[in-house]
Scaffold this active site. Structure first.
Site, PDB file in Angstrom:
ATOM      1  CB  CYS A 196       3.544   7.328   3.152  1.00  0.00           C
ATOM      2  SG  CYS A 196       4.180   6.073   4.262  1.00  0.00           S
ATOM      3  CB  CYS A 247       8.053  -3.297  15.413  1.00  0.00           C
ATOM      4  SG  CYS A 247       9.630  -2.827  14.656  1.00  0.00           S
ATOM      5  CD  GLU A 267      -1.027  -0.568   3.674  1.00  0.00           C
ATOM      6  OE1 GLU A 267      -2.140  -1.053   3.449  1.00  0.00           O
ATOM      7  OE2 GLU A 267      -0.561  -0.403   4.796  1.00  0.00           O
ATOM      8  CB  CYS A 305       8.182  -5.344   7.784  1.00  0.00           C
ATOM      9  SG  CYS A 305       9.672  -4.612   8.498  1.00  0.00           S
ATOM     10  CB  CYS A 346       3.206   0.975   7.935  1.00  0.00           C
ATOM     11  SG  CYS A 346       3.993   0.257   9.366  1.00  0.00           S
ATOM     12  CB  CYS A 406       4.288  -2.529  13.413  1.00  0.00           C
ATOM     13  SG  CYS A 406       4.305  -2.537  11.634  1.00  0.00           S
TER      14      CYS A 406
END
Ligand code: SF4
Length: 371
Positions: free
Chosen positions: A121, A132, A108, A128, A359, A135
């Site tokens: 952005c 974390c 996205e 990822c 995100c 997230c």
């Protein structure tokens, strides 16, 4: 200088995205065009259509020989990203686009229009690997790196949307690019650097957007920050610190187990010294986790003599997560404490909150709602 060892590899071999004009340097593009039996100057025409007019469909190019259009489309401009859906909020000034890549992977980008600038952005990886815990993207793990052209395509699509007046307020120019979408940009170093060069190279070979308008955000892959420093670019470096103490950071940003805060800040200082650019410290304020007064004090002491400013981000909670945004009074106290140390601090605008603006959230929702 030796190549940095990047610890997070793609979890499994996937079919590579088709190669694309935007994956290459201007010299390589000319060579590719000649390999197709076309004169090298056609590369300039292709660049102009793609980076100046944001037009990636050769069939519409009246200045290009009809016989060569399909050849170019198939070999140099294969469609890489397909819009799945867009969601808007802030009266249309924020638009989040969900893209499907050639292998069905979803990423996205978010386009935000402000009075004085328009920012996109973008995502640099599908998923990822940094894990974390607060997230949504991190929870899904890393699917794969994006190619330079897949990242660039998100930017070109945003520039096109601005140029065509798709956001309220009429046509405008895409002015800023932030690598803060899905993924850790420095874990996909080569593709991200090619993208940065596509952004900052003057037209026709690039988008001609100034390096100072590009922000690259990292959790702190120290060897890659050092490598970026050697590139001596004027892009802004943002460090996702999120807490000033290693004890908490080891769990909030697990890459801290590998590179401690001291090492990350030393690398960022090196970047600031070389480029003359102040770096930013990204700090997602999470209620009762990292928003205590003593942590603000510690952060103030850590940063007071550094060429850095702090960008506080009210956390955008992910569905079902135990993490939530700080109370307003704690946020205010955090800001005041940093200011008392003379550390410049801003609180980030929370654009996109109603459209799952953190995100990875839109892609996560799309995946979870599949049958
Ligand atoms: S916060 Fe950033 S680095 Fe951490 S898991 Fe999410 S996308 Fe990756």
């Amino acid at each position: 200088m030796s190549e940095p060892t990047l610890v997070f590899e793609e979890p499994k071999q996937r079919k590579k995205p088709p190669s694309h004009f935007a994956d290459f340097t201007p010299e390589e593009r000319r060579a590719k065009v000649e390999e197709l039996g076309l004169p090298g100057y056609r590369a300039n025409q292709i660049s102009t259509h793609y980076f100046t007019h944001y037009d990636d469909d050769p069939e519409s190019w009246s200045d290009f020989p009809a016989a060569a259009r399909t050849l170019v489309r198939e070999n140099l401009l294969p469609p890489l990203i397909t819009l799945v859906r867009s969601i808007t909020c802030d009266e249309g000034m924020t638009r989040k686009d969900l893209w499907r890549l050639h292998d069905g992977v979803l990423v996205e980008s978010v386009l935000m229009r402000y009075p004085e600038r328009t920012t996109v952005c973008i995502s640099s990886q599908a998923g990822c690997g940094m894990n974390c815990p607060f997230c949504a993207t991190g929870q899904a793990g890393l699917t794969r790196n994006l190619s330079a052209a897949e990242i660039t395509a998100q930017i070109v699509a945003a520039a096109r949307a601005c140029d065509r007046g798709e956001l309220p307020g009429g046509p405008t120019r895409l002015s800023n690019i932030v690598f803060m979408g899905m993924g850790e940009p420095l874990a996909n170093y080569n593709a991200v650097l090619r993208t940065v060069r596509n952004i900052i190279t003057p037209q026709p070979d690039g988008l001609g957007i100034g390096a100072r308008s590009v922000t690259l955000s990292t959790v702190g892959l120290v060897p890659a920050i050092e490598k970026l420093t050697e590139e001596n670019l004027q892009i802004k470096l943002a460090i996702s610190l999120h807490t000033p103490d290693d004890e908490l950071r080891d769990s909030l940003v697990p890459i801290n187990l590998r590179w401690k805060i001291k090492e990350v800040l030393a690398a960022a200082d090196g970047y600031a010294d070389k480029t003359g650019r102040r770096y930013s410290i990204e700090y997602a304020l999470i209620r009762d986790i990292n928003d205590q007064k003593w942590r603000a004090d510690l952060l103030g002491r850590l940063l007071k003599n550094r060429n850095a400013h702090v960008n506080l981000i009210p956390l955008n909670p992910t569905p079902g997560s135990k993490w939530t945004a700080s109370r307003k009074e704690d946020e205010r106290a955090f800001v005041e404490t940093l200011e008392n140390y003379g550390v410049p601090v801003t609180v980030r605008d929370t654009r996109g909150r109603e459209i799952e603006g953190a995100c990875g959230q839109l892609a996560a929702l799309e995946i979870s709602s599949r049958p």
